[in-house]
Scaffold this motif. Structure first.
Motif, mmCIF file in Angstrom:
data_model
loop_
_atom_site.group_PDB
_atom_site.id
_atom_site.type_symbol
_atom_site.label_atom_id
_atom_site.label_comp_id
_atom_site.label_asym_id
_atom_site.label_seq_id
_atom_site.Cartn_x
_atom_site.Cartn_y
_atom_site.Cartn_z
ATOM 1 N N LEU A 140 70.725 80.317 101.354
ATOM 2 C CA LEU A 140 71.928 80.123 100.709
ATOM 3 C C LEU A 140 73.174 80.207 101.670
ATOM 4 N N ASP A 141 74.158 79.350 101.800
ATOM 5 C CA ASP A 141 75.164 79.519 102.668
ATOM 6 C C ASP A 141 76.668 79.591 101.722
ATOM 7 N N PHE A 142 77.545 79.344 102.206
ATOM 8 C CA PHE A 142 78.775 79.738 101.458
ATOM 9 C C PHE A 142 79.077 78.726 100.362
ATOM 10 N N ASN A 143 78.876 77.453 100.643
ATOM 11 C CA ASN A 143 79.022 76.401 99.806
ATOM 12 C C ASN A 143 78.230 76.696 98.515
ATOM 13 N N ASP A 144 76.848 76.958 98.739
ATOM 14 C CA ASP A 144 75.836 77.472 97.832
ATOM 15 C C ASP A 144 76.571 78.552 96.895
ATOM 16 N N VAL A 145 76.987 79.447 97.487
ATOM 17 C CA VAL A 145 77.482 80.724 96.633
ATOM 18 C C VAL A 145 78.518 80.146 95.919
ATOM 19 N N THR A 146 79.505 79.316 96.338
ATOM 20 C CA THR A 146 80.704 78.844 95.744
ATOM 21 C C THR A 146 80.293 78.036 94.390
ATOM 22 N N VAL A 147 79.278 77.225 94.409
ATOM 23 C CA VAL A 147 78.893 76.280 93.383
ATOM 24 C C VAL A 147 78.092 77.252 92.593
ATOM 25 N N ILE A 148 77.340 77.983 92.986
ATOM 26 C CA ILE A 148 76.579 79.087 91.820
ATOM 27 C C ILE A 148 77.743 79.794 91.115
ATOM 28 N N SER A 149 78.727 80.127 91.765
ATOM 29 C CA SER A 149 79.681 80.900 91.045
ATOM 30 C C SER A 149 80.236 80.134 89.971
ATOM 31 N N ILE A 150 80.813 78.714 90.307
ATOM 32 C CA ILE A 150 81.077 77.860 89.090
ATOM 33 C C ILE A 150 80.260 77.835 88.078
ATOM 34 N N GLY A 151 78.863 77.603 88.446
ATOM 35 C CA GLY A 151 77.884 77.399 87.426
ATOM 36 C C GLY A 151 77.715 78.643 86.528
ATOM 37 N N PHE A 152 77.991 79.745 87.068
ATOM 38 C CA PHE A 152 77.711 81.102 86.468
ATOM 39 C C PHE A 152 78.936 81.472 85.527
ATOM 40 N N ILE A 153 79.868 81.129 85.895
ATOM 41 C CA ILE A 153 81.109 81.306 84.980
ATOM 42 C C ILE A 153 80.967 80.540 83.649
ATOM 43 N N ALA A 154 80.637 78.969 84.012
ATOM 44 C CA ALA A 154 80.557 78.345 82.940
ATOM 45 C C ALA A 154 79.337 78.554 81.944
ATOM 46 N N ALA A 155 78.207 79.038 82.588
ATOM 47 C CA ALA A 155 77.069 79.671 81.726
ATOM 48 C C ALA A 155 77.263 80.919 81.043
ATOM 49 N N PHE A 156 78.231 81.685 81.560
ATOM 50 C CA PHE A 156 78.764 83.034 80.628
ATOM 51 C C PHE A 156 79.505 82.619 79.427
ATOM 52 N N ALA B 50 82.417 68.829 98.291
ATOM 53 C CA ALA B 50 82.737 67.931 97.489
ATOM 54 C C ALA B 50 83.215 68.122 95.880
ATOM 55 N N ASP B 51 84.162 67.556 95.631
ATOM 56 C CA ASP B 51 84.291 67.709 94.192
ATOM 57 C C ASP B 51 83.329 67.167 93.083
ATOM 58 N N GLN B 52 82.445 66.452 93.521
ATOM 59 C CA GLN B 52 81.341 66.198 92.810
ATOM 60 C C GLN B 52 80.336 67.381 92.759
ATOM 61 N N SER B 53 80.259 67.969 93.727
ATOM 62 C CA SER B 53 79.445 69.201 93.767
ATOM 63 C C SER B 53 79.853 70.206 92.520
ATOM 64 N N ILE B 54 81.158 70.250 92.687
ATOM 65 C CA ILE B 54 82.115 71.204 91.582
ATOM 66 C C ILE B 54 81.794 70.880 90.214
ATOM 67 N N ILE B 55 81.784 69.425 89.917
ATOM 68 C CA ILE B 55 81.956 69.031 88.497
ATOM 69 C C ILE B 55 80.446 69.118 87.893
ATOM 70 N N SER B 56 79.537 68.823 88.775
ATOM 71 C CA SER B 56 78.075 68.970 88.724
ATOM 72 C C SER B 56 77.769 70.511 88.429
ATOM 73 N N ALA B 57 78.272 71.418 88.992
ATOM 74 C CA ALA B 57 78.153 72.694 88.705
ATOM 75 C C ALA B 57 78.496 73.252 87.625
ATOM 76 N N LEU B 58 79.710 72.810 87.287
ATOM 77 C CA LEU B 58 80.254 73.045 85.940
ATOM 78 C C LEU B 58 79.449 72.487 84.729
ATOM 79 N N ILE B 59 79.288 71.208 84.698
ATOM 80 C CA ILE B 59 78.271 70.637 83.821
ATOM 81 C C ILE B 59 76.910 71.513 83.654
#
Length: 268
Positions: free
Chosen positions: A211-227, A2-11
């Motif tokens: 962890l599944d694929f979706n978790d890895v994708t969300v974590i990757s988005i959060g990782f880049i934003a955190a970096f 969901a787009d909401q998960s992507i936005i939440s992970a970015l925030i």
């Protein structure tokens, strides 16, 4: 996903990077923000795993310094003493964290009200320490003796209670034991490297089957934003605390903790 998960992970990633190295508790901010955003992660793994972005940011900023220390190890007693001090400071959290990991993640991380209260209490304590007329004996992290490092490492263990802040506990403890504000913050940077890497590795191992694929994708988005956001903080924090001290962070903790309590009463 969901787009909401992507936005939440970015925030949440931006929040992690902006708060990891300042004494306001990044874990508290990420957990509280995740609570109000309705963001769920297996075993709260997201909050720990995106810290890798912040770890890489500080490694990048301090790469030249770390390289010079490594090259000096064979010939410099001061360099060897510094590395030993960081390792000694790291040990208490490594031992207690490994033993109490499941309790911390399943109980303490799931109690938003506790997090808010600890934010406020920690803010009051940090503000009081910042205003004390302390006379520093240590102004260079390379001169921290192992005994001082061990005491700072014991203080770091308090950060296993979400809301305490790893950097806040180490900085407050260091100040009370005779360091100046700039070197206290810098030692917290160096201590963060093994501590955060250890937490990341342990959490990844513990949750490897969750962890599944979706978790890895969300974590990757959060990782880049955190970096990206952590790079900004690491490059500017030392000058800020040298000029302004830690009172602004203490006030911020109190405001966030109070707002969190109000939000929990209103929204649950």
């Amino acid at each position: 996903m969901a787009d909401q998960s992507i936005i939440s992970a970015l925030i949440l990633g931006l929040i992690e990077g902006l708060t990891e190295f300042i004494p306001v508790s990044s874990t508290a901010h990420v957990l509280l923000a995740g609570h109000f955003l309705g963001f769920k992660s297996p075993g709260n793994t997201f909050a720990v795993l995106i810290q890798l972005g912040a770890i890489l940011a500080i490694l990048l900023v301090y790469f030249q310094r770390l390289l010079s220390i490594a090259l000096a190890l064979p010939s410099s007693a001061k360099a060897r003493g510094f590395v030993l001090s960081v390792l000694i400071a790291f040990l208490p959290a490594a031992i207690i964290g490994a033993i109490a990991h499941d309790f911390i993640k399943s109980v303490l991380f799931e109690t938003p009200m506790l997090i808010c209260i600890v934010l406020i209490v920690g803010g009051v304590i940090l503000y009081a320490i910042d205003k004390l007329p302390l006379q520093p004996k240590y102004r260079d992290v390379m001169d921290y003796p192992p005994s001082l490092a061990l005491k700072i490492g014991l203080c770091q263990c308090l950060a296993m209670i979400p809301g305490t802040s790893r950097s806040g506990a180490t900085i407050a403890g260091a100040l009370l034991m005779g360091t100046d504000k700039r070197s206290a913050a810098e030692f917290s940077f160096f201590l963060a490297m093994p501590t955060m890497l250890g937490a990341f590795t342990l959490d990844l191992y513990k949750n490897r089957n969750a962890l599944d694929f979706n978790d890895v994708t969300v974590i990757s988005i959060g990782f880049i934003a955190a970096f990206v956001s952590a790079l900004f903080v690491v490059r500017s924090l030392l000058n800020f605390v040298s000029n302004r001290g830690f009172a602004p962070f203490a006030i911020w903790r109190i405001v966030v903790g109070t707002a969190g309590i109000i939000g929990l009463f209103i929204f649950g």
